[in-house]
Design a protein around this motif. Structure first.
Motif, PDB file in Angstrom:
ATOM      1  N   LEU A 197     -61.175   5.185  30.573  1.00  0.00           N
ATOM      2  CA  LEU A 197     -60.805   4.114  31.538  1.00  0.00           C
ATOM      3  C   LEU A 197     -59.804   2.977  30.886  1.00  0.00           C
ATOM      4  N   THR A 198     -60.071   2.690  29.508  1.00  0.00           N
ATOM      5  CA  THR A 198     -59.317   1.968  28.700  1.00  0.00           C
ATOM      6  C   THR A 198     -57.850   2.531  28.624  1.00  0.00           C
ATOM      7  N   PRO A 220     -56.573  12.271  21.933  1.00  0.00           N
ATOM      8  CA  PRO A 220     -57.315  11.692  20.704  1.00  0.00           C
ATOM      9  C   PRO A 220     -58.157  10.664  20.979  1.00  0.00           C
ATOM     10  N   GLU A 221     -57.850   9.712  21.925  1.00  0.00           N
ATOM     11  CA  GLU A 221     -58.688   8.396  21.936  1.00  0.00           C
ATOM     12  C   GLU A 221     -59.926   8.734  22.626  1.00  0.00           C
ATOM     13  N   ILE A 222     -60.190   9.667  23.441  1.00  0.00           N
ATOM     14  CA  ILE A 222     -61.166  10.200  23.992  1.00  0.00           C
ATOM     15  C   ILE A 222     -62.126  11.002  22.791  1.00  0.00           C
ATOM     16  N   GLU A 246     -54.582   0.969  30.333  1.00  0.00           N
ATOM     17  CA  GLU A 246     -53.862   0.342  29.254  1.00  0.00           C
ATOM     18  C   GLU A 246     -52.226   1.066  29.214  1.00  0.00           C
ATOM     19  N   HIS A 247     -52.355   2.265  29.578  1.00  0.00           N
ATOM     20  CA  HIS A 247     -51.017   3.261  29.824  1.00  0.00           C
ATOM     21  C   HIS A 247     -50.299   3.272  31.358  1.00  0.00           C
TER      22      HIS A 247
END
Length: 428
Positions: A314-315, A59-61, A319-320
């Motif tokens: 990348l984030t 979802p973030e991408i 972060e994970h």
């Protein structure tokens, strides 16, 4: 034969490889799973050739790509591009290269082609050192430095390529040596080679050979090579197209297993950074990147929509701690597969690190590659809902396992169980 397969064969090249006797059309994915046009679900252990680095439909991408598409998709490098600058800043910092500059391309082939242009221009030499069993792309220059005949359709090249020992630990003339002896022998071979030729521009090497079947040298080989190269001013290009972004688990970059003398002069990257979007690139010291004396652009390299995907991906993976997940889950998966195959004489080796694992198959009781059985295992795993890759310098006799880095322990166990059944049904 499906209608789509027939249409494919009618309009696309014969040499455009397809997996499976009855090729599948993948229509959608979620997490570590994909579905074909018939609605069958598969656990994806290959990630579009190591390109779906994080997860399918993350979802973030998806959100980052959708929002960027609503603003502007593309403008070329002739205009300032904020997402490109932001991603370049992050990659420059992560590269470890001092005073780094970043150039974006659309693929790993183009990234390696650019690295060769930079190295040969900077050093004023068209000689390149490359590793046996290597793969660096499909362009005219990169097939000319690929040390794997199955993926190098011509010997014609603008470059003079010299192939070096060391990329495959368990085959070749030094296979029976200890790690330290192996490194010493490869270094001696390199020094002997350099005594017979004019100084090359660069050594290009994959820290772990991808298409070659996930083979690698002992840690420290390229650091030892680097001492020899530095004495002669020869550059080191690390091809991180498949190893980059934490896939090996132990390090963010594959070269860091050989980091005694600091980072490479040039690093190339692609595949996973865009989680499926077309991003490749080169990062190098400013004096090398800026050595070209004519203008250039990249029409599609660094386009806003791919840079948005790269930044979001990348984030997420940082972060994970997906590098840490690759180390933990990949370590469990490797040990599980070694236990499964210990009593199968047709399995020569289970190798790799992190979520970059190779299973090499041979005819039982020999070191002779067994590509027919590798193909049969691929088919058997597919029937049970598992997608694998294959490769290797000996007639594609190695199974390649490289799932998204968010793979869970339960999914690793699911895939290992399917692969165990496929191996037991096909391997003697």
């Amino acid at each position: 034969m499906s209608d789509l397969y027939g249409r494919h064969k009618a309009v696309l090249p014969d040499w455009l490889a397809l997996y499976y006797a009855d090729p599948i059309e993948i229509t959608h994915g979620e997490g570590r799973y994909v579905w074909d046009a018939a609605g069958k679900r598969y656990l994806d252990f290959f990630g579009g050739i190591l390109t779906t680095m994080t997860a399918h439909a993350l979802p973030e991408i998806t959100k980052a790509v959708s929002e960027q598409a609503g603003r502007i998709i593309h403008s070329s490098t002739l205009y300032l591009n904020r997402p490109m600058v932001e991603l370049a800043e992050r990659i420059a910092q992560l590269s470890g290269i001092p005073d780094a500059r970043v150039f974006f391309t659309t693929s790993g082939t183009e990234a390696n082609d650019t690295a060769l242009l930079l190295a040969t221009s900077y050093r004023r030499s068209n000689q390149i050192l490359a590793m046996r069993n290597s793969y660096h792309g499909r362009s005219f220059s990169t097939v000319g430095i690929t040390g794997n005949k199955g993926w190098s359709p011509t010997s014609l090249s603008p470059l003079q390529t010299l192939y070096v020992h060391g990329g495959v630990r368990t085959r070749g003339p030094y296979a029976e040596l200890s790690d330290d002896e192996f490194i010493a022998a490869c270094v001696a071979d390199l020094e002997d080679l350099l005594g017979h030729v004019r100084p090359p521009a660069a050594l290009i090497a994959e820290p772990i050979q991808g298409v070659g079947g996930f083979t690698s040298p002992p840690d420290g080989l390229y650091a030892a090579f680097r001492r020899v190269l530095d004495e002669r001013g020869i550059l080191w290009i690390a091809d991180e197209v498949q190893t980059g972004w934490g896939r090996t688990g132990e390090h963010f970059w594959g070269w860091q297993a050989h980091a005694e003398n600091g980072p490479p002069d040039i690093v190339t990257f692609a595949k996973g950074i865009g989680n499926g979007m077309s991003i490749g690139g080169v990062v190098a010291r400013a004096e090398i990147m800026n050595c070209l004396d004519s203008n250039s652009i990249s029409t599609f390299g660094g386009t806003q929509i791919t840079m948005a995907a790269g930044l979001a991906n990348l984030t997420y993976l940082l972060e994970h701690d997906l590098q840490g997940n690759a180390r933990r889950v990949g370590g469990l998966l490797i040990e599980r597969l070694r236990a499964v195959t210990a009593q199968l004489p047709g399995v020569r080796e289970v190798r790799g690190r992190g979520l970059m694992i190779g299973v090499e198959l041979v005819k039982p009781g020999t070191d002779t590659a067994d590509p027919e059985t590798a193909a049969a295992v691929l088919e058997a795993a597919r029937e049970e809902g598992l997608l694998l890759g294959k490769g290797g310098g000996h007639n594609t006799s190695a199974l390649r396992i490289a799932p998204p880095l968010s793979l869970t322990v339960a999914e690793a166990e699911e895939g290992a169980a399917i692969l165990e059944r496929a191996l037991r049904s096909c391997v003697q």
